[in-house]
Design a protein around this motif. Structure first.
Motif, short mmCIF file in Angstrom:
data_model
loop_
_atom_site.label_atom_id
_atom_site.label_comp_id
_atom_site.label_asym_id
_atom_site.label_seq_id
_atom_site.Cartn_x
_atom_site.Cartn_y
_atom_site.Cartn_z
N SER A 11 23.28 -3.92 22.67
CA SER A 11 24.51 -3.54 23.38
C SER A 11 25.21 -4.74 24.00
N ASN A 12 24.47 -5.81 24.26
CA ASN A 12 25.06 -6.98 24.88
C ASN A 12 25.51 -8.04 23.89
N TYR A 67 25.85 -7.52 20.12
CA TYR A 67 26.46 -7.17 18.84
C TYR A 67 27.97 -7.10 19.01
N PRO A 68 28.72 -7.66 18.07
CA PRO A 68 30.19 -7.71 18.27
C PRO A 68 30.89 -6.38 18.06
N ASP A 69 30.30 -5.46 17.32
CA ASP A 69 30.96 -4.19 17.02
C ASP A 69 30.87 -3.29 18.24
N PRO A 70 32.01 -2.85 18.82
CA PRO A 70 31.95 -2.00 20.02
C PRO A 70 31.32 -0.63 19.75
N GLN A 75 27.67 -1.12 19.98
CA GLN A 75 27.32 -1.33 21.39
C GLN A 75 27.25 -0.01 22.14
N GLU A 76 28.27 0.84 21.92
CA GLU A 76 28.30 2.13 22.62
C GLU A 76 27.13 3.00 22.19
#
Length: 1041
Positions: free
Chosen positions: A676-677, A679-682, A685-686
């Motif tokens: 979550s901190n 990885y570039p893909d939101p 992360q969510e």
């Protein structure tokens, strides 16, 4: 006078023969009496009358027959030396006494005959002639006579005088024994004890002769032993008797005790053990009858004596074996062998449990000594370091493996001392198992069972450590010494020898052998682990290798580059380079292990939810490590997505989770936080945040994103997993394995059952995947599965279509009834897919048509021939070529049965040779060659047509490919017929020879020339063997009329 009497006696011994003595014994055995035997008193009278009559007849012979005079002199001489009373008013004792005297005469005569025997030297011209028989040898009939006499002596001279409880009473043996027990007069002189002593001592005297001793001890050892026990060890009734009143002197009792021990030492020890056990008797039993009570219980002094004598038998060399044999022999070889093994194994296990130190020192170390001898931790003496020296012989190694199997696997007691003793030699055992896989060996299955047993019983950490040693990842695990090697022995077994020294020229070969042996070792480890899936060991080792793979992927490559070492010596530089090389070898080995495990392990590799979570954690950790090193790739992204999808599936209801399962899932929290901190893909992360929340709240709170991710993963599996993908990376295979377990868990989750445990083995659902149904047994597919695969055969996606065709082919090969019922539809599907341009599809269709034709050749072959013989307008040339490939496979599959379809096949192929399309002509010729190669003598009348066709094509066809095919047909024809070519092709062989010579001289194409030259060589070999057949050294037997 005395001297003259001794001379007469010696003359009698020299002249008297065995036949006369045996005739006298037969006379004593003659039946007599004519009274009725219906009454007991009559039986007694008949027996007594018979004994008296036989004694009188013997005395008459001695007195009246001059031919018996020498035997009488010998008997009298022996009777004078005898120290027992020979006459009594009791007829039974008089009969026994005379019988003993004759047996002693027989013994003395046999000894003198053997002493005077001089066989002479054998004739070297007739070595096959049997040597001369010793004159003291008894014939079979004579041995039977002696056995009958011995039975009478024991019955009349020993058994009646045994105390109650000593031995088996006569009345309980036979009806005749009951009669004898009643007719013996115990009150008459001599005393019963004196009679017993006389009989035992006389029989032991006779038994000094080897052949007579074997007859006595084999049948009457127990009765003689009972008599000696009573004579030597039975306590006297009163200690106040004077020497004159004592029946036996102390010296005679001492002689009896010594005779008993000498006899026990002399006979076959299992026989002694068995008879002593019978004498000792069993535990006390409840008996109401007095006679039965006496029979059931031996006296206390006899029980103590037998126990002492049995202990002495046990403490002798091979005493344990003698005791076991004495108890078990007589039950049959196979049963006895199993009982022996059971006793030995139980002894090992019991001693290991109660006295582990003694068992390790005196039992386990000697058993495992051959394996310890060749460990790399052992010191091999200099005298054994000579190349070629046998360190462990074939017999030693075979016996060691068999003993280990019997003690550990059959005993099946995972005691600490057993596990600790076997652990150091596991490396040698595994290498021996790998060596047995190279050829046939009877100890292969034993090694495999031993390894499976110990790996299943060890603690999981120790088992993983042992597997690391097997794979070569842990050099600290003891293994085979570097100087040792396994070799095939002369008797077909395996031995361990010292390696030969490697020369400079053989270094490349040695390196190749090392690499190939490591490859084989990993392959064999995969085979072994494929058998350890149910216990979960294979899954744990797979996860371990996956974690090791993560370390390999994340290691900084800059550290592997050589840095300047200006301040270091060459030795330090060399050591550094060595460490780098060893590190690279370890990484390559890990990669190789992963490849093998992915290929060998099935979907049953994970047996509980903990292993699935560990697998997800390993893949997440690898993905996070790749992101940290900025090494993100498509594969890593897919792995991360699938791993998080699997977590969502677990949390989405695929498994009934307990609180302990959430404790296992919490190990994913740090990894999810890292994702979550970093990885570039939101979206990812969510999802990672939501998964952390769901795990932390034990499923009490779950966002819609988690449910959507779980459903997306399952839908992706359903759409992509219907048909097996042709190409798949190792990580995708890992994910599919884990996901298949979760699908099964989901099926349980949709319809939860009471008591379902989350740590139960997880199995794949496999219903919606036609590719998995190919492994099912015949008759197990359903109509729904068949319809699904049929629809997939028209799928626009090439991998899906090709996999469906392969699945149908497997069902046809397995003779699935539901599939074969739709043969026409299946044939239509396969033929339509022959038109497909993709190689993966049409090759699968070709295979399916060939398999279907093998099942129904009479229905399908005509349609294929018509399609192959059609014009360009009806089918494209490519399709006709594909049908030709199908026909070639059908011809090969039919084998000898192809003769039934000879006519349509040959005519179709001959017509195809005249086709305008050159490719079709070459295809027809190739099929014609395959057909003629299998017809042999059935080529028959068409041989002229085939030959004329080949000659015409080879000389006149304009396309080089067709000419090559024609010459190749001749090569196939000659190879297939071999020595039968001179018979089958007798009329056209000359024409074929001229054609081949023409091609060699005038053909411009080099390939066609090569084919012709090969055909000429085949023809040359055939004619040489025909004109000069090899000589065979054989004998012929001709039966004259």
């Amino acid at each position: 006078m005395a001297a003259s009497g001794q001379a007469v006696g010696n003359a009698a011994q020299e002249i008297c023969g065995l036949d006369r003595i045996l005739e006298a014994l037969k006379l004593l055995l003659s039946p007599g009496g004519s009274g009725s035997s219906s009454l007991q008193v009559t039986k007694h009278d008949v027996l007594l009358a018979t004994l008296k009559s036989n004694l009188s007849a013997l005395e008459d012979k001695f007195l009246k027959d001059p031919q018996w005079k020498k035997l009488k002199l010998l008997r009298d001489q022996i009777a004078d030396k005898a120290e027992w009373p020979q006459n009594s008013i009791d007829v039974t004792w008089s009969f026994t006494s005379q019988t003993l005297l004759l047996l002693l005469c027989l013994k003395e005569t046999m000894i003198r005959l053997a002493a005077n025997f001089n066989p002479g030297k054998p004739n070297p011209r007739t070595p096959e002639v049997a040597p001369a028989l010793s004159p003291d040898a008894l014939s079979i009939s004579q041995q039977k006579t002696v056995q009958f006499i011995l039975q009478f002596v024991v019955t009349l001279g020993i058994c009646p005088y045994l105390m109650p409880g000593v031995g088996v009473p006569l009345r309980y043996r036979t009806e005749f024994g009951a009669v004898v027990q009643d007719v013996v007069c115990l009150d008459a002189a001599p005393d019963a004890t004196r009679r017993l002593y006389t009989s035992c001592r006389a029989l032991l005297n006779v038994a000094e002769h080897t052949s007579l001793g074997s007859l006595i001890f084999c049948h009457h050892f127990g009765d003689i032993a009972a008599g000696l026990c009573q004579l030597g060890f039975c306590p006297t009734k009163s200690k106040l008797l004077t020497p004159a009143e004592e029946v036996l002197t102390e010296e005679e009792r001492t002689l009896s005790r010594g005779a008993l021990r000498d006899m026990l030492d002399q006979v076959y020890q299992p026989l002694a053990v068995r008879e002593l056990l019978i004498l000792q008797g069993g535990p006390p039993q409840s008996c109401t009858d007095v006679k039965t009570q006496l029979r059931c219980r031996a006296p206390a002094w006899l029980r103590r004596l037998c126990g002492q004598l049995l202990s002495e038998r046990l403490m002798r060399p091979n005493g344990v074996q003698a005791v076991v044999r004495g108890i078990l022999e007589g039950a049959g070889d196979k049963l006895t062998a199993r009982q022996f093994q059971r006793v030995a194994t139980t002894t090992f296990i019991t001693l290991s449990r109660e006295r582990p130190q003694l068992a390790a020192k005196y039992l386990l170390q000697p058993v495992l000594a051959p394996l310890h001898r060749c460990l790399n931790t052992a010191e091999i003496p200099e005298s054994y370091r000579v190349p070629g020296t046998i360190l462990v012989t074939e017999e030693e190694l075979c016996r060691c493996i068999e003993d280990v199997f019997k003690v550990y696997v059959i005993g099946n007691e995972p005691l600490t001392v057993l596990m600790d003793s076997l652990l150091p030699v596991l490396g040698v055992l595994f290498l021996l198992y790998c060596f047995t896989k190279q050829s046939v060996s009877h100890i292969r299955s034993l090694c495999q069972e031993i390894l499976l047993w110990i790996l299943g019983k060890l603690e999981r950490k120790k088992a993983i450590a042992s597997l690391k040693g097997f794979a070569g990842l842990d050099k600290a695990v003891p293994s085979l010494h570097s100087l040792c090697q396994f070799r095939v022995a002369t008797q077909g077994g395996i031995m361990i020898t010292i390696k030969e020294a490697i020369s400079d020229e053989d270094e490349d070969e040695a390196l190749y052998q090392k690499v190939s042996s490591e490859q084989d070792r990993v392959e064999h480890l995969g085979d072994l682990l494929s058998l350890c899936q149910e216990c979960g060991l294979a899954g744990d080792f797979f996860i371990f290798c996956l974690k090791e793979l993560t370390h390999v992927a994340t290691e900084n490559e800059a550290e592997l580059k050589t840095k300047p070492f200006s301040s270091k010596s060459l030795l330090e530089l060399e050591q550094h380079q060595t460490l780098l090389v060893e590190g690279q070898e370890q990484k390559l080995l890990v990669l190789q292990l992963m490849v093998v495990l992915c290929e060998r392990m099935s979907e049953q590799i994970f047996t509980n939810i903990t292993q699935v979570v560990d697998f997800v954690a390993a893949t997440l950790q690898r993905a996070c490590a790749s992101l940290a090193h900025q090494a993100e790739s498509t594969v890593e992204s897919q792995t991360l997505s699938m791993s998080m999808g699997l977590v969502a599936v677990i949390l989405g209801g695929a498994v009934q989770l307990k609180s302990s399962d959430f404790a296992v899932l919490k190990q994913l929290l740090p990894l999810l936080e890292k994702v979550s901190n970093t990885y570039p893909d939101p979206v990812i992360q969510e999802l990672a945040v939501d998964l952390r929340i769901t795990i932390s709240t034990h499923g009490a709170f779950a966002t819609e994103a988690v449910s959507m991710a779980a459903q997306s993963t399952l839908n992706k599996k359903d759409s992509e997993g219907k048909i097996e993908e042709p190409q798949q990376s190792s990580h995708e295979r890992h994910t599919d394995v884990a996901h298949s377990h979760l699908e099964q868990q989901q099926s349980h989750g949709t319809a939860p059952q009471p008591g379902l445990q989350s740590d139960a083995p997880v199995t794949p659902q496999g219903v919606n995947e036609p590719s998995t149904t190919t492994n099912q047994k015949s008759g197990s597919i359903t109509t729904e599965q068949l319809q699904e695969v049929l629809l997939s055969a028209y799928d626009p996606q090439i991998p899906t279509r090709a996999a469906a065709l392969r699945t149908l082919s497997c069902w046809i090969e397995q003779r699935e009834a539901k599939a074969l019922e739709m043969q026409e539809k299946l044939l239509k599907i396969f033929l339509e897919n022959l038109e497909h341009e993709d190689t993966f599809v049409y090759l699968s269709a070709i295979q399916g048509v060939a398999l279907l034709s093998d099942v129904y050749p009479e229905k399908i072959l005509p349609d294929l021939l018509a399609q192959y013989d059609s014009s360009k307008d009806e089918h494209t040339p490519e399709t006709r070529m594909k049908v030709g490939e199908v026909l070639m496979r059908i011809v090969r599959a039919l084998g000898d049965m192809v003769s039934k379809y000879r006519e349509p096949l040959i005519h179709t192929f001959l017509r195809g040779v005249r086709d305008p399309d050159g490719a079709h002509r070459a295809s027809s010729l190739a099929n014609l060659g395959e057909l003629c190669q299998r017809l042999d003598f059935l080529l028959g009348s068409v041989v002229h047509e085939v030959t004329a066709c080949l000659i015409a094509v080879a000389k006149t066809d304009s396309e080089v490919q067709v000419r090559r095919a024609a010459i190749h047909v001749i090569v196939l024809l000659l190879r297939g017929l071999s020595q039968k070519a001179t018979e089958v092709l007798s009329d056209v062989l000359k024409d074929l020879y001229h054609l081949l010579k023409h091609v060699v001289r005038l053909e411009p194409d080099d390939v066609a020339k090569l084919h012709a030259q090969l055909a000429l060589e085949e023809l040359d070999d055939i004619m040489k063997n025909f004109l000069f057949p090899p000589r065979k050294l054989e004998k012929k037997i001709v039966v004259l009329p």
